[in-house]
Design a protein around this motif. Structure first.
Motif, PDB file in Angstrom:
ATOM      1  N   SER A 191       0.843  -1.200   0.000  1.00 38.40           N
ATOM      2  CA  SER A 191       0.000   0.000   0.000  1.00 38.40           C
ATOM      3  C   SER A 191       0.875   1.246   0.000  1.00 38.40           C
ATOM      4  CB  SER A 191      -0.897   0.016   1.246  1.00 38.40           C
ATOM      5  OG  SER A 191      -1.723  -1.129   1.296  1.00 38.40           O
ATOM      6  N   PRO A 192       0.366   2.371  -0.530  1.00 36.52           N
ATOM      7  CA  PRO A 192       1.135   3.621  -0.513  1.00 36.52           C
ATOM      8  C   PRO A 192       1.526   4.008   0.912  1.00 36.52           C
ATOM      9  CG  PRO A 192      -0.752   3.815  -1.983  1.00 36.52           C
ATOM     10  CD  PRO A 192      -0.919   2.516  -1.240  1.00 36.52           C
ATOM     11  N   GLY A 193       2.753   4.429   1.090  1.00 40.40           N
ATOM     12  CA  GLY A 193       3.238   4.853   2.393  1.00 40.40           C
ATOM     13  C   GLY A 193       3.719   3.737   3.293  1.00 40.40           C
ATOM     14  N   GLU A 194       3.444   2.501   2.917  1.00 36.66           N
ATOM     15  CA  GLU A 194       3.877   1.356   3.718  1.00 36.66           C
ATOM     16  C   GLU A 194       5.386   1.160   3.575  1.00 36.66           C
ATOM     17  OE1 GLU A 194       2.229  -3.163   4.603  1.00 36.66           O
ATOM     18  OE2 GLU A 194       1.847  -2.239   2.655  1.00 36.66           O
ATOM     19  N   VAL A 195       6.014   0.642   4.608  1.00 39.80           N
ATOM     20  CA  VAL A 195       7.433   0.309   4.535  1.00 39.80           C
ATOM     21  C   VAL A 195       7.574  -1.114   4.005  1.00 39.80           C
ATOM     22  CG1 VAL A 195       9.520  -0.188   5.867  1.00 39.80           C
ATOM     23  CG2 VAL A 195       8.217   1.889   6.331  1.00 39.80           C
ATOM     24  N   VAL A 196       8.364  -1.260   2.942  1.00 42.53           N
ATOM     25  CA  VAL A 196       8.741  -2.572   2.413  1.00 42.53           C
ATOM     26  C   VAL A 196      10.196  -2.789   2.789  1.00 42.53           C
ATOM     27  CG1 VAL A 196       9.085  -3.979   0.356  1.00 42.53           C
ATOM     28  CG2 VAL A 196       7.099  -2.458   0.508  1.00 42.53           C
ATOM     29  N   LEU A 197      10.452  -3.832   3.557  1.00 45.09           N
ATOM     30  CA  LEU A 197      11.785  -4.078   4.089  1.00 45.09           C
ATOM     31  C   LEU A 197      12.345  -5.362   3.489  1.00 45.09           C
ATOM     32  CD1 LEU A 197      12.677  -3.633   7.867  1.00 45.09           C
ATOM     33  CD2 LEU A 197      13.904  -5.195   6.369  1.00 45.09           C
ATOM     34  N   CYS A 198      13.421  -5.240   2.715  1.00 50.00           N
ATOM     35  CA  CYS A 198      14.098  -6.403   2.138  1.00 50.00           C
ATOM     36  C   CYS A 198      15.122  -6.906   3.141  1.00 50.00           C
ATOM     37  CB  CYS A 198      14.809  -6.015   0.841  1.00 50.00           C
ATOM     38  SG  CYS A 198      13.725  -5.349  -0.438  1.00 50.00           S
ATOM     39  N   SER A 199      15.020  -8.181   3.492  1.00 49.42           N
ATOM     40  CA  SER A 199      15.842  -8.686   4.590  1.00 49.42           C
ATOM     41  C   SER A 199      16.439 -10.044   4.275  1.00 49.42           C
ATOM     42  CB  SER A 199      14.984  -8.787   5.862  1.00 49.42           C
ATOM     43  OG  SER A 199      15.713  -9.294   6.939  1.00 49.42           O
ATOM     44  N   GLY A 200      17.768 -10.142   4.385  1.00 52.91           N
ATOM     45  CA  GLY A 200      18.415 -11.434   4.318  1.00 52.91           C
ATOM     46  C   GLY A 200      19.059 -11.763   2.981  1.00 52.91           C
ATOM     47  N   SER A 201      19.568 -12.983   2.908  1.00 52.50           N
ATOM     48  CA  SER A 201      20.293 -13.452   1.733  1.00 52.50           C
ATOM     49  C   SER A 201      19.319 -13.872   0.636  1.00 52.50           C
ATOM     50  CB  SER A 201      21.190 -14.633   2.110  1.00 52.50           C
ATOM     51  OG  SER A 201      20.394 -15.725   2.556  1.00 52.50           O
TER      52      SER A 201
END
Length: 317
Positions: free
Chosen positions: A126-136
């Motif tokens: 959703s707009p404004g949401e944090v997308v966090l890429c994590s790990g290998s």
């Protein structure tokens, strides 16, 4: 918050008095849990009372067992089925606090699996949401996988934080994520091409200078808010407002595994809650301090975080 972690695993944690390579060790305690950096991120978010979902590739072999462990912890999963077997990570914790980790590579996947993961992300973000890429990244996934996540999230007007390793982080930087938060060794490895991550016994002032220098270089390469963590010393932030250092509160370490994941989790949660990035970093430093005092990676006591927060000082560089 949506946490993208393509390479989940089983964490097999062994507690021993002392560990020496080439010798027989007899653990006095063993625990098997769902693992992977993204899982630790979710644990911290839940402990902080912040809503988060996990987007992952779920190998068919032993995938049901892993999904069951995640469900038992109340972790919401948006899974993308993939072929192969769930990998394992073996973590040996000594009474001294020293940790040794053996990370298996993971199931071999490919472009089609990444396409399905990106489709799942597109429908969920959703707009404004944090997308966090994590790990290998698992074997077979292209090095620019997190870069493509950045593109999808940006198209949805989301905020992207990347906490990846080595080549995956380097390729993500090319896509201009809002935030990166590698640790000092990861950042220096990315910038210099080094492949080892030795123990850092440098004086605190030197660690601070190195972290600030690495963050400045990452910011210069197009990262809006470049953060470099330095373990128990603190964290550096370099963005358009200048350079800042955050001194960490000294704590007794029970389990250092997952501290960086808790940092990233608190960072994203704080930003989604309306805090600016400097305050988000301050809260993340306190959360990482609380995380290393718990036996399970990613778990924190929210009350302890608040207590440590008072000891985290921002120092303008």
């Amino acid at each position: 918050m949506l946490v993208v972690t393509p390479n989940p695993c089983f964490d097999r944690t062994l507690w021993v008095d002392h560990f020496e390579a080439g010798a027989v060790a007899r653990p006095y305690r063993v625990a098997v849990t769902a693992g992977g950096k993204g899982v630790n991120v979710l644990r911290t978010a839940l402990d902080l009372g912040h809503a988060a979902r996990l987007v992952l590739l779920l190998p068919r072999e032993e995938g049901a067992e892993l999904a069951g462990l995640l469900a038992d912890e109340g972790i919401e999963v948006l899974d993308v089925p993939a072929e192969g077997r769930v990998r394992s990570a073996t973590i040996v914790l000594e009474d001294s606090g020293r940790a040794s980790v053996l990370n298996e590579p993971g199931a071999c996947v490919g472009e089609a699996d990444l396409d399905r993961l990106l489709e799942r992300l597109t429908t969920a973000v959703s707009p404004g949401e944090v997308v966090l890429c994590s790990g290998s990244l698992p074997p077979g996934l292209p090095d620019d996988a997190y870069g493509r996540v950045v593109d999808v999230a940006r198209s949805a007007e989301a905020v992207v934080v990347v906490d990846g390793a080595r080549t995956a982080l380097a390729r993500a930087v090319e896509h201009g994520p809002d935030v990166v938060c590698p640790n000092l060794h990861e950042a220096e490895g990315l910038l210099s091409g080094a492949v080892l991550e030795p123990a850092d016994d440098a004086p605190p002032a030197q660690v601070r200078d190195r972290a600030l220098a690495a963050a400045a270089r990452l910011h210069g390469e197009g990262v809006a808010h470049a953060i470099v963590t330095a373990g128990g010393a603190g964290a550096a932030l370099v963005d358009g407002e200048g350079e800042r250092w955050f001194d960490a509160h000294r704590v007794d370490v029970v389990n250092p595994i997952g501290a960086g994941d808790s940092f990233a989790s608190a960072l994203g949660a704080a930003h989604e809650s309306g805090h600016g990035w400097p305050e988000a970093v301050r809260r993340a430093v306190a959360t990482a301090g609380a995380a290393v005092q718990t036996p399970t990676a990613g778990r924190v006591d929210a009350g302890h975080v608040e207590a440590l927060l008072a000891g985290v000082e921002e120092v303008a560089s």
